[in-house]
Write a protein that holds these residues in place. Sequence first.
Motif, PDB file in Angstrom:
ATOM      1  N   LYS A 134       6.472  -4.970  -9.227  1.00  0.00           N
ATOM      2  CA  LYS A 134       6.684  -6.169  -8.410  1.00  0.00           C
ATOM      3  C   LYS A 134       8.160  -6.539  -8.287  1.00  0.00           C
ATOM      4  O   LYS A 134       8.547  -7.306  -7.410  1.00  0.00           O
ATOM      5  N   LYS A 135       9.004  -5.986  -9.162  1.00  0.00           N
ATOM      6  CA  LYS A 135      10.439  -6.294  -9.079  1.00  0.00           C
ATOM      7  C   LYS A 135      11.081  -5.673  -7.844  1.00  0.00           C
ATOM      8  O   LYS A 135      12.170  -6.063  -7.438  1.00  0.00           O
ATOM      9  N   ASP A 136      10.413  -4.671  -7.275  1.00  0.00           N
ATOM     10  CA  ASP A 136      10.934  -3.993  -6.085  1.00  0.00           C
ATOM     11  C   ASP A 136      10.307  -4.624  -4.850  1.00  0.00           C
ATOM     12  O   ASP A 136       9.114  -4.487  -4.596  1.00  0.00           O
ATOM     13  N   LYS A 137      11.129  -5.327  -4.051  1.00  0.00           N
ATOM     14  CA  LYS A 137      10.568  -6.066  -2.910  1.00  0.00           C
ATOM     15  C   LYS A 137       9.934  -5.150  -1.868  1.00  0.00           C
ATOM     16  O   LYS A 137       9.098  -5.578  -1.087  1.00  0.00           O
ATOM     17  N   SER A 138      10.319  -3.857  -1.861  1.00  0.00           N
ATOM     18  CA  SER A 138       9.716  -2.948  -0.884  1.00  0.00           C
ATOM     19  C   SER A 138       8.262  -2.647  -1.223  1.00  0.00           C
ATOM     20  O   SER A 138       7.527  -2.107  -0.402  1.00  0.00           O
ATOM     21  N   LEU A 139       7.825  -2.980  -2.449  1.00  0.00           N
ATOM     22  CA  LEU A 139       6.438  -2.738  -2.848  1.00  0.00           C
ATOM     23  C   LEU A 139       5.607  -4.022  -2.888  1.00  0.00           C
ATOM     24  O   LEU A 139       4.455  -4.017  -3.308  1.00  0.00           O
ATOM     25  N   VAL A 140       6.210  -5.138  -2.439  1.00  0.00           N
ATOM     26  CA  VAL A 140       5.545  -6.443  -2.493  1.00  0.00           C
ATOM     27  C   VAL A 140       5.169  -6.883  -1.085  1.00  0.00           C
ATOM     28  O   VAL A 140       5.877  -6.595  -0.109  1.00  0.00           O
ATOM     29  N   GLN A 141       4.040  -7.600  -0.973  1.00  0.00           N
ATOM     30  CA  GLN A 141       3.625  -8.132   0.327  1.00  0.00           C
ATOM     31  C   GLN A 141       4.678  -9.074   0.870  1.00  0.00           C
ATOM     32  O   GLN A 141       5.324  -9.807   0.119  1.00  0.00           O
ATOM     33  N   GLU A 142       4.830  -9.081   2.197  1.00  0.00           N
ATOM     34  CA  GLU A 142       5.861  -9.918   2.809  1.00  0.00           C
ATOM     35  C   GLU A 142       5.585 -11.401   2.611  1.00  0.00           C
ATOM     36  O   GLU A 142       6.507 -12.199   2.496  1.00  0.00           O
ATOM     37  N   ASN A 143       4.317 -11.780   2.582  1.00  0.00           N
ATOM     38  CA  ASN A 143       3.978 -13.211   2.558  1.00  0.00           C
ATOM     39  C   ASN A 143       3.514 -13.675   1.174  1.00  0.00           C
ATOM     40  O   ASN A 143       2.817 -14.666   1.054  1.00  0.00           O
ATOM     41  N   GLY A 144       3.880 -12.961   0.134  1.00  0.00           N
ATOM     42  CA  GLY A 144       3.435 -13.394  -1.195  1.00  0.00           C
ATOM     43  C   GLY A 144       4.132 -12.622  -2.286  1.00  0.00           C
ATOM     44  O   GLY A 144       5.048 -11.851  -2.039  1.00  0.00           O
ATOM     45  N   SER A 145       3.695 -12.850  -3.527  1.00  0.00           N
ATOM     46  CA  SER A 145       4.327 -12.167  -4.657  1.00  0.00           C
ATOM     47  C   SER A 145       3.396 -11.108  -5.239  1.00  0.00           C
ATOM     48  O   SER A 145       3.556 -10.685  -6.375  1.00  0.00           O
ATOM     49  N   TYR A 146       2.386 -10.684  -4.434  1.00  0.00           N
ATOM     50  CA  TYR A 146       1.471  -9.632  -4.873  1.00  0.00           C
ATOM     51  C   TYR A 146       1.968  -8.272  -4.387  1.00  0.00           C
ATOM     52  O   TYR A 146       2.658  -8.164  -3.382  1.00  0.00           O
ATOM     53  N   LEU A 147       1.577  -7.224  -5.109  1.00  0.00           N
ATOM     54  CA  LEU A 147       1.870  -5.873  -4.634  1.00  0.00           C
ATOM     55  C   LEU A 147       1.191  -5.653  -3.288  1.00  0.00           C
ATOM     56  O   LEU A 147       0.124  -6.222  -3.026  1.00  0.00           O
ATOM     57  N   LYS A 148       1.780  -4.835  -2.433  1.00  0.00           N
ATOM     58  CA  LYS A 148       1.206  -4.628  -1.104  1.00  0.00           C
ATOM     59  C   LYS A 148       0.058  -3.624  -1.123  1.00  0.00           C
ATOM     60  O   LYS A 148      -0.499  -3.302  -0.083  1.00  0.00           O
ATOM     61  N   PHE A 149      -0.273  -3.115  -2.318  1.00  0.00           N
ATOM     62  CA  PHE A 149      -1.417  -2.206  -2.457  1.00  0.00           C
ATOM     63  C   PHE A 149      -2.231  -2.666  -3.663  1.00  0.00           C
ATOM     64  O   PHE A 149      -1.708  -3.308  -4.576  1.00  0.00           O
ATOM     65  N   PRO A 150      -3.525  -2.384  -3.692  1.00  0.00           N
ATOM     66  CA  PRO A 150      -4.344  -2.837  -4.816  1.00  0.00           C
ATOM     67  C   PRO A 150      -4.077  -2.038  -6.086  1.00  0.00           C
ATOM     68  O   PRO A 150      -3.719  -0.865  -6.026  1.00  0.00           O
ATOM     69  N   TYR A 151      -4.224  -2.687  -7.217  1.00  0.00           N
ATOM     70  CA  TYR A 151      -4.187  -1.972  -8.482  1.00  0.00           C
ATOM     71  C   TYR A 151      -5.431  -2.374  -9.270  1.00  0.00           C
ATOM     72  O   TYR A 151      -5.878  -3.523  -9.223  1.00  0.00           O
ATOM     73  N   GLY A 152      -6.010  -1.409  -9.950  1.00  0.00           N
ATOM     74  CA  GLY A 152      -7.235  -1.671 -10.694  1.00  0.00           C
ATOM     75  C   GLY A 152      -7.188  -1.033 -12.063  1.00  0.00           C
ATOM     76  O   GLY A 152      -6.220  -0.357 -12.421  1.00  0.00           O
ATOM     77  N   PHE A 153      -8.236  -1.254 -12.839  1.00  0.00           N
ATOM     78  CA  PHE A 153      -8.294  -0.711 -14.188  1.00  0.00           C
ATOM     79  C   PHE A 153      -9.749  -0.556 -14.604  1.00  0.00           C
ATOM     80  O   PHE A 153     -10.646  -1.201 -14.054  1.00  0.00           O
ATOM     81  N   GLY A 154      -9.983   0.335 -15.559  1.00  0.00           N
ATOM     82  CA  GLY A 154     -11.334   0.556 -16.026  1.00  0.00           C
ATOM     83  C   GLY A 154     -11.353   1.285 -17.355  1.00  0.00           C
ATOM     84  O   GLY A 154     -10.300   1.664 -17.888  1.00  0.00           O
ATOM     85  N   THR A 155     -12.542   1.488 -17.888  1.00  0.00           N
ATOM     86  CA  THR A 155     -12.708   2.146 -19.177  1.00  0.00           C
ATOM     87  C   THR A 155     -13.616   3.362 -19.025  1.00  0.00           C
ATOM     88  O   THR A 155     -14.487   3.391 -18.145  1.00  0.00           O
ATOM     89  N   VAL A 156     -13.394   4.355 -19.866  1.00  0.00           N
ATOM     90  CA  VAL A 156     -14.221   5.560 -19.852  1.00  0.00           C
ATOM     91  C   VAL A 156     -14.731   5.796 -21.270  1.00  0.00           C
ATOM     92  O   VAL A 156     -13.936   5.879 -22.214  1.00  0.00           O
ATOM     93  N   PHE A 157     -16.036   5.877 -21.418  1.00  0.00           N
ATOM     94  CA  PHE A 157     -16.639   6.122 -22.732  1.00  0.00           C
ATOM     95  C   PHE A 157     -17.226   7.533 -22.714  1.00  0.00           C
ATOM     96  O   PHE A 157     -18.281   7.779 -22.118  1.00  0.00           O
ATOM     97  N   THR A 158     -16.512   8.446 -23.354  1.00  0.00           N
ATOM     98  CA  THR A 158     -16.848   9.868 -23.211  1.00  0.00           C
ATOM     99  C   THR A 158     -18.044  10.290 -24.048  1.00  0.00           C
ATOM    100  O   THR A 158     -18.568  11.398 -23.856  1.00  0.00           O
ATOM    101  N   ARG A 159     -18.509   9.435 -24.985  1.00  0.00           N
ATOM    102  CA  ARG A 159     -19.635   9.837 -25.849  1.00  0.00           C
ATOM    103  C   ARG A 159     -20.822   8.871 -25.754  1.00  0.00           C
ATOM    104  O   ARG A 159     -21.735   8.913 -26.567  1.00  0.00           O
ATOM    105  N   LEU A 160     -20.756   7.998 -24.764  1.00  0.00           N
ATOM    106  CA  LEU A 160     -21.869   7.073 -24.527  1.00  0.00           C
ATOM    107  C   LEU A 160     -22.375   7.263 -23.099  1.00  0.00           C
ATOM    108  O   LEU A 160     -21.571   7.370 -22.167  1.00  0.00           O
ATOM    109  N   LYS A 161     -23.697   7.313 -22.937  1.00  0.00           N
ATOM    110  CA  LYS A 161     -24.273   7.457 -21.606  1.00  0.00           C
ATOM    111  C   LYS A 161     -24.667   6.083 -21.059  1.00  0.00           C
ATOM    112  O   LYS A 161     -24.673   5.088 -21.793  1.00  0.00           O
TER     113      LYS A 161
END
Length: 635
Positions: A108-135
């Motif tokens: 977000k410190k780089d204005k070229s990666l921030v939306q013009e009308n706000g302080s959010y990134l101009k692309f979505p970012y997400g997160f998740g978990t992976v449990f490799t030994r649980l079904k």
Amino acid sequence: MAYMVPETIPRNATTGERILFESLKEHLPGDYIIYYEPEIRGRRPDFVIIGPDLGLVILEVKDYTKATLYQINHDEWTLRNTAGELITTKSPLKQARDNARLIQDQLKKDKSLVQENGSYLKFPYGFGTVFTRLKQEDFIKLDLYHVIEPQFVLCRDEIDPNEKEFSPETLIEKIHGMFTVWNQRKNILTEEDIQAIRFHLFPEVRISAEFKAPISHQDQLLLSLHNIKTMDLHQENIAKQIGDKHRLIRGVAGSGKTLVLASRVKMLAKAHPEWKILVLCYGIPLSRSLKQLIHQKIDEPDDLLDLINIESKSHHKDSNIEVYNFHEWLKNRLNMKDTEIPNLLEKLNNKEAIVPSYDAIMIDEGQDFEPEWLKLVSECLNPATQSLLLVEDRAQSIFKRKTSLAQDIGLDFRGRSKVLSINYRNTAQIVQFAWDFYQEHSQLKNKVQEGSVEGIEIIPPQSTRRKGPEPFIKGFRNIQEEMNFVSKSITFLHQQKNIQLQDIAILYRVKNSHRISYIDEIRNSLKEHNLAFTWVTESSESKRNFVRDENTIKISTIDSAKGLDFRVVFIINIENMPFTLEEVEEREVSLFYIGMTRALEWLFLTYSGQSKFTQYLDKVINGRSLQPSNHIQSG
């Protein structure tokens, strides 16, 4: 098939991580980049996925079993370890979210990666978990979806192709659903955006950038960089994939071999600050340039957009890094000449001598190292680390290696070789011109093999799409006319094309003949035209004092220009090539190829006499069409 960095997962990865690594590689689109355990601001998220239509997703991987889980809630998980002890840790989803926020705050410190009308990134970012030994059925039975919502979870049967419930479409769909903020735009990330993300997250891939003026936004200053340049993904992968033990990188001129080596030094120094690292090359000017590049990379703050970091530049401890040309290292560290090496090797073999020890050794211009030099250097390598990196280009070879590397230094590089075949330095016109010359004149043309990494095959360069003028060729009646043209051309380029003097080099093969001093003619002409210059190869001292960024034209032998590059290169007195006193014409072919591939944009080839090489250039001139030229006009 997605692009993985590194391209193969390290041996110490868990079985579950391996399964996920292969599934992501196999089933995500080819324009996705997936990083495994990259270091970002002191943390190591397990997987970072970047996709043009996806945005950015961070995955936290856990190999917990049903027996591992003792008590869990939204914030903390109490686990039973293998010794039966209870330990409390942050929720995996919180770990993933914290890593995602760290990355978001950095970008977000780089204005070229921030939306013009706000302080959010101009692309979505997400997160998740992976449990490799649980079904999924385990999650339902244990009521784990009550603690982590299904959209943020991947279970074993959702990532493992050997499970009957596995579906590639579901895997992709779930990764696309790991967002708390939705963005409906398509083609969200451009190539420039992805390059900017890599630039900010991975300092080791940086090549260059320029600052744009800061702008105010609400109560924060937003900065931006432009003309951002990073290694391409193949270069980055090689730097990061080198891994343990000895490695060989073979690349064409201008493919970024030295850059990969310097990035590797930074990564090793960061990972092992206690290691002693030795960097060697053949030429003195390159050793100076290499030292400047390495120190710049070591000293550069991770966050270029942090004003505090920029103003109070932190100097990393780099006293453990030694950068020398080979003969300088011999003199300074072993107090000897190269003629004494066989005697020392014999003593080492009989355990009658001791040499300095290094935890990592990197050799640039490896093609010019004699077998016994390599043997001596390998004797200085810590046997516990075996971290030796050899970087070479056969087409630039000055001396011929008659034996294999396994015979030279006792190390077998089969299966440990990487190839850099794309020339990033030169324009397509310069690459093609130099390669055409090399193919016509080299005795090794039967050694040219596409993509070969073993033996002594020459790698044909592939050019980038960067276009420029054809190399300019011109013959003159005498050296005075020739140098007058060179000086006028430099004046034109400097004044009309805004090219700095430090970006211009004049290369020569010999400094005088029995009847004329070429170097005096060069200097006199430049002085007459009020052009500042540095004669880099005047003496050993001038080579040692070489400063690449000093704002002067650089005058050098072709030999000493190895590893360097300039926007404009003039090669003069070509009638002196092949040099009559040089017994091996192949060396002259390599030298001329080296000289031509020093030029980034403009290449001038001039002569005032005749030789085998000038006859070739005359033939090129005659073969060119009579259409209007795109060469620069001067004078």
